[in-house]
Write a protein that holds these residues in place. Structure first.
Motif, PDB file in Angstrom:
ATOM      1  N   ASN A   1     -37.523 -47.356  45.438  1.00 15.25           N
ATOM      2  CA  ASN A   1     -36.780 -48.255  44.553  1.00 15.25           C
ATOM      3  C   ASN A   1     -35.530 -47.583  43.995  1.00 15.25           C
ATOM      4  O   ASN A   1     -34.465 -48.194  43.906  1.00 15.25           O
TER       5      ASN A   1
ATOM      6  N   THR B   1     -36.490 -54.387  51.627  1.00 17.01           N
ATOM      7  CA  THR B   1     -37.723 -54.372  50.834  1.00 17.01           C
ATOM      8  C   THR B   1     -38.537 -53.125  51.185  1.00 17.01           C
ATOM      9  O   THR B   1     -38.329 -52.505  52.232  1.00 17.01           O
ATOM     10  N   TYR B   2     -39.475 -52.800  50.320  1.00 16.03           N
ATOM     11  CA  TYR B   2     -40.323 -51.636  50.570  1.00 16.03           C
ATOM     12  C   TYR B   2     -41.153 -51.848  51.834  1.00 16.03           C
ATOM     13  O   TYR B   2     -41.339 -50.919  52.625  1.00 16.03           O
TER      14      TYR B   2
END
Length: 131
Positions: free
Chosen positions: A21, A4-5
């Protein structure tokens, strides 16, 4: 998504969320390709897969910058005899891909799936051929 970021930023990543992304998608596709989809649906995501995704994202960003930018233009140059050699971008891409494979090998070489098949195994899995 393998990383995840928020996890990426916690690990020290500096890309914007939009760039992250794009590179995370590419890293995930690369990991799935090399592992023959063996980690695609695993939950939770293994720590070694997260770490490899983080490193791959950084390498892919670096490769895009160097291969697509000015830094790859000239391999050598002389002045008096006016001799210029240009870098073969196809070779630069092959070298970059080899580096990505080496990174993935570093993280996943000793990992196996639920059936005991090594994640990086590229041969025929005979038990999948049985009726």
């Amino acid at each position: 998504m393998f990383l995840t970021y928020t996890e990426y930023r916690t690990m020290g990543g500096q890309l914007s969320e939009a760039e992250f992304n794009r590179y995370e998608f590419r890293a995930r596709a690369f990991i799935n390709e090399v592992t023959h989809q063996r980690v695609r649906d695993e939950s939770p995501v293994r720590e070694c897969v997260k770490m490899s995704a983080f490193d791959l994202i950084g390498q892919m960003k670096g490769h895009d910058t160097s291969i697509g930018g000015e830094s790859v233009g000239y391999a050598s140059m002389s002045n008096d005899g006016v001799s210029v050699s240009y870098v073969d971008r196809a070779k630069a891409r092959r070298d970059a891909n080899k580096e990505l494979e080496q990174t993935l090998t570093l993280y996943l070489a000793d990992e196996v799936d639920a059936r005991g098949v090594p994640l990086l195994y590229g041969g025929v899995e005979y038990d999948t051929l049985r009726p």
